[in-house]
Design a protein around this motif. Sequence first.
Motif, mmCIF file in Angstrom:
data_model
loop_
_atom_site.group_PDB
_atom_site.id
_atom_site.type_symbol
_atom_site.label_atom_id
_atom_site.label_comp_id
_atom_site.label_asym_id
_atom_site.label_seq_id
_atom_site.Cartn_x
_atom_site.Cartn_y
_atom_site.Cartn_z
ATOM 1 N N TYR A 305 -33.482 34.732 9.532
ATOM 2 C CA TYR A 305 -33.000 34.459 8.187
ATOM 3 C C TYR A 305 -31.634 35.034 7.712
ATOM 4 C CZ TYR A 305 -34.969 39.258 8.091
ATOM 5 O OH TYR A 305 -35.129 40.619 8.137
ATOM 6 N N TYR A 356 -31.902 33.874 -9.956
ATOM 7 C CA TYR A 356 -32.847 34.586 -9.180
ATOM 8 C C TYR A 356 -34.036 33.557 -8.542
ATOM 9 C CZ TYR A 356 -30.441 39.042 -9.790
ATOM 10 O OH TYR A 356 -29.600 40.156 -9.739
ATOM 11 N N GLY A 359 -32.780 31.714 -5.847
ATOM 12 C CA GLY A 359 -32.675 32.592 -4.738
ATOM 13 C C GLY A 359 -33.934 32.696 -3.662
ATOM 14 N N VAL A 360 -34.766 32.742 -4.526
ATOM 15 C CA VAL A 360 -36.030 33.186 -3.753
ATOM 16 C C VAL A 360 -36.565 32.209 -2.870
ATOM 17 C CG1 VAL A 360 -38.760 33.182 -3.939
ATOM 18 C CG2 VAL A 360 -37.118 34.809 -5.571
ATOM 19 N N VAL A 361 -36.091 30.638 -3.261
ATOM 20 C CA VAL A 361 -36.366 29.574 -2.161
ATOM 21 C C VAL A 361 -34.980 29.105 -1.625
ATOM 22 C CG1 VAL A 361 -38.398 28.740 -3.426
ATOM 23 C CG2 VAL A 361 -36.119 28.172 -4.178
ATOM 24 N N MET A 363 -32.112 30.496 0.577
ATOM 25 C CA MET A 363 -31.480 31.504 0.952
ATOM 26 C C MET A 363 -31.092 31.310 2.581
ATOM 27 S SD MET A 363 -34.478 34.522 1.545
ATOM 28 C CE MET A 363 -34.432 35.167 0.185
ATOM 29 N N SER A 364 -31.129 29.985 2.972
ATOM 30 C CA SER A 364 -30.909 29.696 4.414
ATOM 31 C C SER A 364 -29.517 29.181 4.579
ATOM 32 C CB SER A 364 -32.121 28.583 4.788
ATOM 33 O OG SER A 364 -31.843 27.375 3.887
ATOM 34 N N GLN A 441 -37.375 39.145 5.435
ATOM 35 C CA GLN A 441 -37.113 38.299 4.180
ATOM 36 C C GLN A 441 -37.961 38.371 3.229
ATOM 37 O OE1 GLN A 441 -37.843 34.404 5.781
ATOM 38 N NE2 GLN A 441 -36.070 33.437 4.824
ATOM 39 N N ASN A 442 -39.274 38.651 3.375
ATOM 40 C CA ASN A 442 -39.985 38.889 2.246
ATOM 41 C C ASN A 442 -39.615 39.879 1.354
ATOM 42 O OD1 ASN A 442 -41.863 36.761 2.681
ATOM 43 N ND2 ASN A 442 -43.256 38.030 4.149
ATOM 44 N N ARG A 445 -37.006 38.508 -0.763
ATOM 45 C CA ARG A 445 -37.705 37.680 -1.856
ATOM 46 C C ARG A 445 -38.214 38.564 -2.907
ATOM 47 N NH1 ARG A 445 -39.825 33.424 2.562
ATOM 48 N NH2 ARG A 445 -38.180 31.879 2.254
ATOM 49 N N LEU A 448 -35.425 39.767 -5.015
ATOM 50 C CA LEU A 448 -34.940 38.747 -6.115
ATOM 51 C C LEU A 448 -36.066 38.324 -7.361
ATOM 52 C CD1 LEU A 448 -33.276 36.480 -3.269
ATOM 53 C CD2 LEU A 448 -32.159 37.783 -4.817
ATOM 54 N N GLY A 449 -37.279 38.477 -6.668
ATOM 55 C CA GLY A 449 -38.154 38.041 -7.861
ATOM 56 C C GLY A 449 -38.485 39.220 -8.959
#
Length: 487
Positions: A305, A356, A359-361, A363-364, A441-442, A445, A448-449
Amino acid sequence: MPEAQTQPAGVAGTPRTGAVVPVLAFAGIVVALMQTLVIPLIPELPKLLHASASDATWAITATLLAGAVATPVMGRLGDMYGKRRMLLVSLGLLVAGSVVCGLSDALVPMVIGRTLQGLSSGVIALGISIMRDELPAERLGGATALMSASLGVGGALGLPAAALLAEYADWHVLFWTSAGMGVLATVLVVTFVPESSVRTGGRFDVVGAAGLSAGLVALLLAISKGGDWGWDSGRVEGLFGMATAVLLAWGWWELRHAAPLVDLRVTAGRQVLLTNLASAVFGFAMFAMSLVLPQLLQLPEATGYGLGQSMLAVGLVLGPSGLVMMAFAPLSARISKTRGPKVTLMLGAVVVAAGYALGVVLMSAVWQLVLVSSVIGAGIGLAYGAMPTLIMAAVPVSETAAANSLNTLMRAIGTSISSAMAGVILAQLTTGFGPLTLPSQNGFRVVLGIGAAAALVALAVAAFLPGRRPAPVTPPARPLAAARSGS
C-alpha cells in the motif's frame, strides 16, 4: 473594559491601503512556512543535532508551545498598543529565531531558535485585525478569507520547497531562507501597512497572561509528549491535572478582572463560542491529512500500500492543496456575502468530510492522493475563510485581535490533539515488514475516517450558529494624508 481609543482610520483605495492585503497575506504565508520548514528534516534531526530521537522532537514541540503562548498575548497587546507594532515584533522574532537555527549544530540553540520562531504565530490573527480596521466592508470578506487561509497555503506550498532545499543544499539554508523572507515581510509591512487606529488602552493583564500560558503549556505538553512518555505515566497525568486546575483558576480571574486578557463574557457568546469550537474540530481534521498522506507516499511499495516516493514528491503531491485553498478563499467570501458565513462554514465541513471519505477508498496511486488532498484543501479554504467573518461580527472592534487570536489558538489545540490521537492509532494498528513494524493500511483508513467524522462534527456545531447574516463592520475614515503617513 476600557473604551477603545479611536483615531481616524485609513482610507481604502490609496496606494498604501491597496497593498495591505497582499502584504499581510505574504506575512501570514511566511509564518506558515516556518511550521513546515523542519518536516523534511525530522528523520535526520537526531543525527544533525547530535541528540536522541526523543530529545530531537523538542525542536518541534518548542514551536508549538511558544505559538500557543504568543498567539493570545500578541492579540491582546495588539488591541492595546497597536496591531502593526505587534506584527513587526512578531516578524522580528521570526527572523531572530531563523538566524539562531541557521547558526545551530546542536539541540539547545536549535530549540531556542524554534521557540523564537513559534513566538511569531500571532501574525495571522493580527493581520486579520488590521484588515478589519483599514479596509472597506466590500473588500473585508475576501481579504480576511485569504489571510485566514494563508496558514494552510503557506504550509502546503512550503513543503515542496523545503524538501527541495533539504535534498540538494545544506540544511541550514532552510533557516537562512526563512530569515530572508521574514526580513522581506518586515520591510513590506513597514512600507505599506499603516498602524491601526483602534486601541483599547489600559493595563496589560499580566496575571491572566501567565495563567493562560501555564495552562496551555501543561495541556499541549501532555498531548504532544504523551506518546513518548506514556499516556498513563505520572508525568502526563500530572500535566493534565495541572492544566485543568490552572485553566479553571485562570477563568475565575478573567471573569473578575476589569481588563482581562480574554473577555470570557464575549467569547462565551453563542456565535464566538461555537465558531471557536468548530475551529478546534477543523484544526483536528486538517492535520489528519498531513499525518497520513506523507507516510502513505513514502512507505515502500513492497508493503502493498506504500507508494515508495521521496520527500520532494510528497511536497509536490500536497502542494496543490495550498493553491486550492488560495483559489477557494474568494469563493468563501462570495458565499458568505450572499448566503452568510454560517452556510460557508457548513459547506466547507461537507467538502472536507467528502475528501476524507475519498481518501479511505482512494490511496493506491499518486494521482488519487493529489485528488484527496485538493478536495480537503478546498473545504479548508471555504471554512477558514468564514471563521474570521463570524468572529468579527460578534465582537467589538476593540476586541478584534484578541478574539481572532483565540480562534487561531483553538485551531492549534485541535491540530495538537489530532497529532496525538493519530500517533496512538498508528502505533496500535501495525503490520510487520521484515525487521520493521509499520503502520498498517487499516490504521491509515481509521485515521482518515476519524478526519471525516471530525468534519461532520464541525458541520453539526456550525448548524447551531445564528442563521442571520451579520452586518459587516465598516471602519471609520481618516484623512488621506494620515493614511499615507501610516500614522
